[in-house]
Structure formats: structure tokens, C-alpha cells
Write a protein that holds these residues in place. Structure first.
Motif, mmCIF file in Angstrom:
data_model
loop_
_atom_site.group_PDB
_atom_site.id
_atom_site.type_symbol
_atom_site.label_atom_id
_atom_site.label_comp_id
_atom_site.label_asym_id
_atom_site.label_seq_id
_atom_site.Cartn_x
_atom_site.Cartn_y
_atom_site.Cartn_z
ATOM 1 N N ARG A 63 38.236 42.843 91.361
ATOM 2 C CA ARG A 63 37.968 42.615 89.964
ATOM 3 C C ARG A 63 39.215 41.945 89.289
ATOM 4 O O ARG A 63 40.296 42.733 89.254
ATOM 5 N N ILE A 64 39.160 40.764 88.676
ATOM 6 C CA ILE A 64 40.108 40.396 87.694
ATOM 7 C C ILE A 64 39.620 40.550 86.211
ATOM 8 O O ILE A 64 38.624 40.329 86.168
ATOM 9 N N GLY A 65 40.468 41.499 85.613
ATOM 10 C CA GLY A 65 39.909 41.849 84.218
ATOM 11 C C GLY A 65 39.643 40.561 83.239
ATOM 12 O O GLY A 65 40.509 39.445 83.237
ATOM 13 N N ASN A 66 38.953 40.649 82.159
ATOM 14 C CA ASN A 66 38.692 39.603 81.302
ATOM 15 C C ASN A 66 39.860 39.295 80.553
ATOM 16 O O ASN A 66 40.318 38.329 79.974
ATOM 17 N N ASP A 67 40.613 40.404 80.260
ATOM 18 C CA ASP A 67 41.762 40.165 79.514
ATOM 19 C C ASP A 67 42.880 39.599 80.394
ATOM 20 O O ASP A 67 43.824 38.602 79.912
ATOM 21 N N ILE A 68 42.946 39.572 81.649
ATOM 22 C CA ILE A 68 43.754 39.068 82.601
ATOM 23 C C ILE A 68 43.581 37.486 82.487
ATOM 24 O O ILE A 68 44.470 36.684 82.515
ATOM 25 N N ALA A 69 42.541 37.383 82.630
ATOM 26 C CA ALA A 69 41.891 35.956 82.885
ATOM 27 C C ALA A 69 42.202 35.201 81.464
ATOM 28 O O ALA A 69 42.649 34.023 81.630
ATOM 29 N N LYS A 70 42.110 35.871 80.411
ATOM 30 C CA LYS A 70 42.334 35.124 79.069
ATOM 31 C C LYS A 70 43.830 34.913 78.990
ATOM 32 O O LYS A 70 44.406 33.809 78.606
ATOM 33 N N ALA A 71 44.625 35.820 79.382
ATOM 34 C CA ALA A 71 45.958 36.007 79.244
ATOM 35 C C ALA A 71 46.513 35.039 80.359
ATOM 36 O O ALA A 71 47.939 34.429 80.098
#
Length: 392
Positions: free
Chosen positions: A328-336
Motif C-alpha cells: 500500500r502507498i498512502g494517500n498522503d504519500i502519493a499527494k506529497a
């Protein structure tokens, strides 16, 4: 007059010399306790052994792990000996404040045979060599250790007959439905007292199931802190007549199993634009997953069924914000556009040294720990056959 001055100087010299050396003598003879801890080979969660040594040659406030002497134990009593020479030598590798004893330290050790070769289950040495050879990557881990508290062979505070209410109100819950909080907080505070990097705890999906997070740590430190946190729990459970259960699926049926999700990043992944490095890691993991899962705990096939927030072991999947995928790649990571990603496949009973080393090397495309280090599991062949069939 000159003689009087001389006598005064001699007296002052005597006082200074005596006081200084008395302090040194007192430091030398003031005894303190060192508890040596090691992994004895059956596993890295319930087969943690220890014994105590009185130290009198160095002050506890000055001691470093390099000062601690090599020691030994009888390997025939732990099933680790090789041939007629039953001695196993233990080398100190890390040291911590003792969480339960005053004036004491805990000394984590690696096991070696008398001829200096690593004992066959010394997986720490394997992992450390890998991390040391790629130190420039600065591999960082955070492990989510799930477990059940057991008493008399069943989950703590469960009904004598039957089952508690279905899973719903337990996860991060507060109230009478939550089981074992005092024990959990005692463990939490004991770990922090030692200096272990425990970043949080929470109640899990099933009653008497909990999680604590180890990290963030660089390289070998994560495995060390995980081992020591499990040792702390063994001590607390011993005191209360309880058991900490690290089985991946201790309760059959519609109850969550226990995992040890691994959160991981490198220096490049944490830098600006690091999401590209994370995506490349996911691409690399597609090619090694059938061997990677062998490092992720025994009997993990019982937990990884595609239900209860798990993926299937026979395929590799990843996504953003997903909890039914391998990674899983976190939503916050994808955004950052940078950060870390999570491998959700590891079971609660992993060897943290081998699991982190394997996840790191497979993600980076490096040579990793060999499957030959592992005890073969019957389910491996079935998973490989399922993967082969689905790829047609």
C-alpha cells in the motif's frame, strides 16, 4: 615557616589523592547487574533466553556495549550445540537500560560456535552484513507488531464457553469491551524506559488483540528493538501468568489474524520526487514475491486469504490507499510525491532481521538473504502452484 608550608602541601596532596582514588575505588567495586539476552534458535518471539552477570570492573554510568565481555552458555540445553563441544559463545551487540531492575542493564547478544563461526540461527549477522553493505541507502523501517494476549490457551478475558460479540467495537475502542489495556501500557512504558523506539500502540480488531509500532529505525536497529520489545513482553507475561501469542491466525473463523506490516523507505524515497523510487520498488517486488513471502512468517497462508483486510499470497498487487493489496502507498504519500510504502503481507511471527533485510533487498533489486536459511513450509508449493495457474 618553610617546614610548615611543606607539611600543609603534603597534607593537601594526601587529601586530594585519597579522595580521588577513593572515588575510583568505589566506582570499581560498586556492583551492578547485566542481563544478557539472546535468540536461541527456535524463533525470534518465544525462544528468547537470558541470564544475569554481576559487573564490578566498570561503573554503570560509564559502560558501553564494547566494554561488556563475551560470555557463553550450554548449547545442549537449548538445542543449539554442534557435536561434542556444547558451548555457545554470546557476543554483546547492543545495550539498554533495564526496564524492571534498578542499577542494571540489558545486553542483547549474537550467538557463535566456539570456533568463531555464527550459530546457524544467527540471522542478525546476516541482516547486518546486508545493511552495512548498503548503508548509503539509509533504509528506514517501521514495523506494526500485532499479537493476542492469551491465558490458559485462549484469548484473555474471552468467555469460558463460546465467543465474545463479533468484531466491530474493539478496534481503538475504549470501555468494558476492551481487554488487557493495563498490560499493554505496562509494556509500552517499559519499552520507552529502555530507550526502545516504540512510536505508538492501539487496540486491534479482535478483543484481546493489540498492536504496537516499532520505529522509525535505520537498518539493523529495527530488528534489535523488535527483539527487545518481545523480550519485554515475555517478562511481563511471566509475571502475570499470561502468554503473548504471535501466531498469524490463532482464532479460526471470522476473526482477524495478526500481522506485522512493514513500512519502509530509503533516502531516495524520502527525497523530493521519491515516489518514483517507491514505484520502482513495487515493480521490483513483482519479480521476487514468491520467494519474499517465505520470509514473512510461518503459517502465514492461514492469515493471507484475501479476507479480513489481506491480499492473496499467490499474487503481487499494490495500490494507493488500499488495504486488500500486497503493498500500500498512502494517500498522503502519493499527494506529497515522496515518503514510504507499506508491505502488508508479513505475519506477526516474522524474524524481523530476515524480513526487513529481504524486503529491502527485493525492493532495491539487490541480492538478499537466501531461502536456504529458512525451514521449508508445506504451503509454499501450493501457493506457487496457484500463482502459476493464475498466470496462464
Amino acid at each position: 615557616h618553610s617546614q610548615q608550608e611543606s607539611l600543609k602541601l603534603q597534607f593537601l596532596y594526601f587529601i586530594v589523592f585519597y579522595s580521588t582514588n577513593l572515588s575510583i575505588i568505589n566506582m570499581t567495586v560498586q556492583p551492578w547487574i547485566a542481563e544478557y539476552v539472546w535468540v536461541s534458535g527456535k524463533n525470534t518471539f518465544s525462544d528468547l533466553r537470558s541470564k544475569y552477570k554481576t559487573v564490578t570492573n566498570i561503573c554503570i554510568s560509564k559502560v558501553t556495549v564494547e566494554d561488556m565481555p563475551v560470555w557463553n552458555f550450554d548449547g545442549s540445553s537449548t538445542g543449539q550445540h554442534r557435536g561434542d563441544n556444547t558451548e555457545i559463545v554470546i557476543h554483546p551487540v547492543a545495550m539498554y537500560t533495564h526496564p524492571f531492575l534498578e542499577n542494571a542493564k540489558v545486553v542483547l547478544c549474537e550467538c557463535f560456535y566456539p570456533d568463531g563461526t555464527p550459530e546457524k540461527n544467527n540471522t542478525r549477522k546476516v541482516a547486518k552484513e546486508i545493511f552495512d553493505s548498503h548503508a548509503e541507502d539509509e533504509p528506514m523501517f517501521g514495523l506494526e507488531q500485532e499479537y493476542f494476549i492469551f491465558k490458559n490457551g485462549k484469548p484473555f478475558m474471552w468467555p469460558e464457553n463460546g465467543f465474545p460479540a463479533p468484531q466491530a467495537d474493539y478496534y481503538c475502542g475504549n470501555g468494558s469491551q476492551v481487554c488487557g489495556r493495563e498490560l499493554v501500557l505496562e509494556h509500552y512504558q517499559s519499552c520507552l524506559k529502555m530507550g526502545l523506539k516504540i512510536s505508538g500502540v492501539n487496540a486491534e480488531v479482535a478483543p484481546s488483540q493489540w498492536e504496537y509500532q516499532v520505529g522509525p529505525c535505520i537498518g539493523i536497529e529495527n530488528g534489535d528493538h523488535m527483539i527487545m520489545s518481545r523480550w519485554v513482553y515475555a517478562k511481563i507475561a511471566e509475571k502475570y501468568g499470561l502468554e503473548i501469542n504471535f501466531e498469524p491466525k490463532p482464532i479460526k473463523g471470522d476473526w482477524n489474524g495478526s500481522g506485522c506490516h512493514m513500512n519502509f523507505s530509503t533516502k531516495a524515497m524520502r527525497a523530493e520526487g521519491g515516489l518514483k523510487a517507491i514505484e520502482q520498488a513495487c515493480e521490483n517486488l513483482k519479480h521476487t514475491f514468491l520467494d519474499d513471502i517465505k520470509f514473512y512468517g510461518g503459517d502465514n497462508n492461514e492469515r493471507m486469504t484475501g479476507a479480513h483486510e489481506t491480499s492473496k499470497l499467490s499474487e503481487f498487487t499494490h495500490g494507493i490507499g488500499t488495504r486488500h493489496t500486497s503493498v500500500r502507498i498512502g494517500n498522503d504519500i502519493a499527494k506529497a510525491g515522496k515518503g514510504y510504502f507499506e508491505d502488508r503481507r508479513p505475519a506477526s511471527n516474522i524474524d524481523p532481521y530476515l524480513a526487513t533485510a529481504r524486503f529491502f533487498t527485493s525492493s532495491m533489486g539487490y541480492d538478499g538473504p537466501s531461502v536456504d536459511l529458512l525451514e521449508p513450509q508445506q504451503w509454499w508449493a501450493a501457493v506457487e502452484a496457484e500463482a502459476k495457474a493464475s498466470s496462464k
